[in-house]
Design an enzyme around this catalytic site. Structure first.
Site, PDB file in Angstrom:
ATOM      1  N   ASN A 197      -7.494  -1.864   7.798  1.00 47.82           N
ATOM      2  CA  ASN A 197      -7.429  -0.907   8.909  1.00 47.82           C
ATOM      3  C   ASN A 197      -7.665   0.536   8.478  1.00 47.82           C
ATOM      4  O   ASN A 197      -7.417   1.464   9.237  1.00 47.82           O
ATOM      5  CB  ASN A 197      -6.075  -1.013   9.624  1.00 47.82           C
ATOM      6  CG  ASN A 197      -4.910  -0.665   8.714  1.00 47.82           C
ATOM      7  OD1 ASN A 197      -5.045  -0.600   7.493  1.00 47.82           O
ATOM      8  ND2 ASN A 197      -3.740  -0.447   9.298  1.00 47.82           N
ATOM      9  N   HIS A 198      -8.167   0.740   7.273  1.00 46.38           N
ATOM     10  CA  HIS A 198      -8.404   2.100   6.786  1.00 46.38           C
ATOM     11  C   HIS A 198      -9.721   2.644   7.345  1.00 46.38           C
ATOM     12  O   HIS A 198     -10.678   1.897   7.551  1.00 46.38           O
ATOM     13  CB  HIS A 198      -8.418   2.112   5.259  1.00 46.38           C
ATOM     14  CG  HIS A 198      -7.104   1.695   4.677  1.00 46.38           C
ATOM     15  ND1 HIS A 198      -6.988   1.081   3.452  1.00 46.38           N
ATOM     16  CD2 HIS A 198      -5.838   1.796   5.159  1.00 46.38           C
ATOM     17  CE1 HIS A 198      -5.709   0.834   3.198  1.00 46.38           C
ATOM     18  NE2 HIS A 198      -5.004   1.250   4.231  1.00 46.38           N
ATOM     19  N   LEU A 256     -12.176   6.581   8.168  1.00 43.46           N
ATOM     20  CA  LEU A 256     -12.398   8.013   8.327  1.00 43.46           C
ATOM     21  C   LEU A 256     -13.059   8.168   9.689  1.00 43.46           C
ATOM     22  O   LEU A 256     -14.122   7.603   9.928  1.00 43.46           O
ATOM     23  CB  LEU A 256     -13.277   8.562   7.215  1.00 43.46           C
ATOM     24  CG  LEU A 256     -13.508  10.081   7.201  1.00 43.46           C
ATOM     25  CD1 LEU A 256     -13.765  10.577   5.776  1.00 43.46           C
ATOM     26  CD2 LEU A 256     -14.686  10.475   8.097  1.00 43.46           C
ATOM     27  N   MET A 302     -10.274   1.768  16.946  1.00 47.91           N
ATOM     28  CA  MET A 302     -11.640   2.154  17.286  1.00 47.91           C
ATOM     29  C   MET A 302     -11.843   2.095  18.803  1.00 47.91           C
ATOM     30  O   MET A 302     -11.499   1.101  19.438  1.00 47.91           O
ATOM     31  CB  MET A 302     -12.627   1.206  16.617  1.00 47.91           C
ATOM     32  CG  MET A 302     -12.662   1.295  15.117  1.00 47.91           C
ATOM     33  SD  MET A 302     -13.826   0.108  14.431  1.00 47.91           S
ATOM     34  CE  MET A 302     -13.055  -1.451  14.882  1.00 47.91           C
ATOM     35  N   ASP A 349       0.857  -1.189   0.000  1.00 43.02           N
ATOM     36  CA  ASP A 349       0.000   0.000   0.000  1.00 43.02           C
ATOM     37  C   ASP A 349       0.895   1.242   0.000  1.00 43.02           C
ATOM     38  O   ASP A 349       1.087   1.912   1.017  1.00 43.02           O
ATOM     39  CB  ASP A 349      -0.937   0.003   1.201  1.00 43.02           C
ATOM     40  CG  ASP A 349      -2.083   0.994   1.039  1.00 43.02           C
ATOM     41  OD1 ASP A 349      -2.132   1.672  -0.013  1.00 43.02           O
ATOM     42  OD2 ASP A 349      -2.909   1.090   1.957  1.00 43.02           O
ATOM     43  N   HIS A 369       3.915   5.001  13.498  1.00 44.32           N
ATOM     44  CA  HIS A 369       2.788   5.408  12.641  1.00 44.32           C
ATOM     45  C   HIS A 369       1.438   4.963  13.161  1.00 44.32           C
ATOM     46  O   HIS A 369       0.414   5.270  12.559  1.00 44.32           O
ATOM     47  CB  HIS A 369       2.984   4.856  11.238  1.00 44.32           C
ATOM     48  CG  HIS A 369       2.444   3.464  11.020  1.00 44.32           C
ATOM     49  ND1 HIS A 369       2.808   2.382  11.790  1.00 44.32           N
ATOM     50  CD2 HIS A 369       1.550   2.982  10.101  1.00 44.32           C
ATOM     51  CE1 HIS A 369       2.184   1.302  11.363  1.00 44.32           C
ATOM     52  NE2 HIS A 369       1.404   1.624  10.350  1.00 44.32           N
TER      53      HIS A 369
END
Length: 474
Positions: free
Chosen positions: A203-204, A206, A376, A95, A397
């Site tokens: 794990n992406h 918004l 989360m 990625d 990160h």
């Protein structure tokens, strides 16, 4: 080989050099963050990376280190370009330019509260996500794609997807130089045409957040943050295009190892000299994929802005956008001599110190923003680069996995996790129950411990702590 980390300080461990290692390994972590779960071969990967031709100083691992493809995730390594140093796609990952973008809203937590459910419903409806799903901007064909691969976030802004100030708050001003779209294969282009402006899966996310605590008020103000302020954090990368670019060039490098006389302990570390034809080709294609990732986050920014304007009557300004899967040519001092290095950061964030010439003018006095998402239901952090960082100005990160996705699915039900999070005031809009379960908070390291180790190791220091209000999951 006995891989036993030797403590060098409270947040630093050393793996002594032994053949065929060219440099030692260095792990920045507290004892409880060291990889130790069954099947986690991250420390073995730190050792393997230390064998790469041209590597200098050390093979580094950040506090969130865990097992990955070739390199550990959280791995940092720099090779000397002018001394047969190599570039390895495994040191960037599939990625390419996966990264984090933080937006600051002109509304605080309390006035947003009654509007939050409607806002989350709108974000859940308009943000494309999930495996192979479409995006917000369908490109017309290869010709337009090539312009985006060169222009990155700037190309999106030129077409009305953002404002010029956004580029001032992006790493590399939103476009990594040196991109050559002709080196991006047609299959990669086809995969990317309909995915610009999408989260993807895994794990992406918004996430709508609130500033829970400020540790450095002056730096927070320079970044545009204050207590109780609402923010949006976006975590995603270059989707199928980046994955295809990585796979294509791994195969090319694997086939060329013998021609360059290179032997690696793991074929996932396939590499080539930076100055070679395959080395230059990979870096040019990687830059193109990185620019796709920056444009992708730019489109998602505009989607979030539209939702906030309609559902909350609020605006969003970009705090910063930084990548954590990259290889960049940089100059660093090694043994007292400036050297041109290829710095691989895989699951590691650029963390420039105050006064660095590459910082935007308004941030030069403070340092480079470091965005560290948690999981989360847990916190995320805004940090800032610290002086004296010997890991080539790199930092952690994120939280770092401790469970595999299969382990998470055995232990967690997505529906139950959603109910648990919402009982704690975190609204969740998942793309699937399975995907939600795979990303359960228990599958990750303690983000607070990761941040303490990052600060203790002198990599970056905390500026603000953010807590989740609602999350849209890929």
């Amino acid at each position: 080989m006995d891989i036993t980390p030797v403590p060098e300080g409270p947040f630093r461990f050393r793996l002594e050099r032994c053949d065929p290692m060219r440099v030692p390994g260095v792990i920045f972590a507290s004892p409880d963050l060291l990889p130790g779960t069954v099947g986690d071969k991250a420390l073995e990967q730190v050792v393997n990376v230390a064998t790469l031709p041209g590597i200098v100083r050390a093979s580094y691992a950040m506090p969130d280190v865990h097992w990955g493809y070739g390199f550990p995730i959280g791995g940092v390594a720099a090779t000397d370009v002018d001394a047969a140093g190599v570039v390895s796609p495994g040191g960037v990952g599939f990625d390419i330019s996966c990264g984090v973008r933080l937006l600051a809203a002109d509304i605080d937590r309390t006035p947003l509260a009654p509007r939050l459910p409607g806002l989350m419903d709108m974000l859940g409806d308009i943000v494309p996500r999930g495996m192979g799903r479409g995006g917000l901007w369908t490109l017309s064909g290869r010709a337009q794609m090539e312009k985006l691969l060169v222009g990155g976030a700037g190309y999106a802004v030129e077409h009305g997807h953002g404002v010029p100030r956004d580029l001032e708050r992006c790493e590399d001003r939103g476009a990594l130089p040196g991109a050559d779209p002709s080196l991006v294969g047609q299959r990669a282009v086809e995969r990317g045409l309909r995915q610009v402006g999408s989260l993807g899966s895994g794990n992406h996310f918004l996430e709508v957040q609130a500033v829970d605590q400020v540790y450095d008020a002056e730096t927070a103000a320079a970044f545009g943050l204050h207590p109780d302020q609402v923010c949006v954090m976006i975590h995603c990368g270059s989707r199928g295009l980046g994955h295809q670019v990585c796979g294509d060039h791994v195969r090319i490098m694997d086939q060329s190892l013998r021609a360059f006389g290179i032997t690696v302990p793991d074929r996932q570390l396939a590499c080539a000299p930076v100055v070679s034809v395959p080395g230059r080709a990979y870096l040019a294609a990687m830059a193109a994929a990185a620019n796709y990732g920056r444009a992708n986050r730019q489109l998602l920014t505009e989607a979030a802005r539209r939702a906030f304007a309609v559902a909350a009557g609020a605006g969003l300004d970009l705090v910063y956008d930084v990548s954590h899967n990259m290889a960049k040519i940089e100059t660093h001092e090694v043994d007292g001599v400036p050297r041109r290095l290829c710095v691989h950061r895989k699951g590691a964030t650029l963390a420039l110190p105050p006064g660095h010439p590459d910082l935007p003018g308004e941030l030069a006095r403070f340092g480079h923003p470091v965005l560290v998402p948690g999981t989360m239901g847990t916190a995320s952090y805004v940090m800032v680069g610290a002086a004296g960082n010997d890991a080539f100005a790199s930092s952690a990160h994120g939280a770092g996995r401790v469970w595999s996705r299969h382990q998470a699915l055995r232990r967690v039900r997505g529906e139950q996790l959603r109910d648990d999070l919402e009982s704690r005031g975190v609204l969740v809009r998942p793309s699937s129950w399975r995907g939600l379960a795979e990303e359960a908070p228990g599958a990750y390291k303690d983000i607070d411990a990761v941040v303490r180790a990052t600060e203790g190791a002198g990599l970056a220091r905390p500026v603000a702590r953010l807590v989740p209000l609602g999350v849209v999951k890929g």
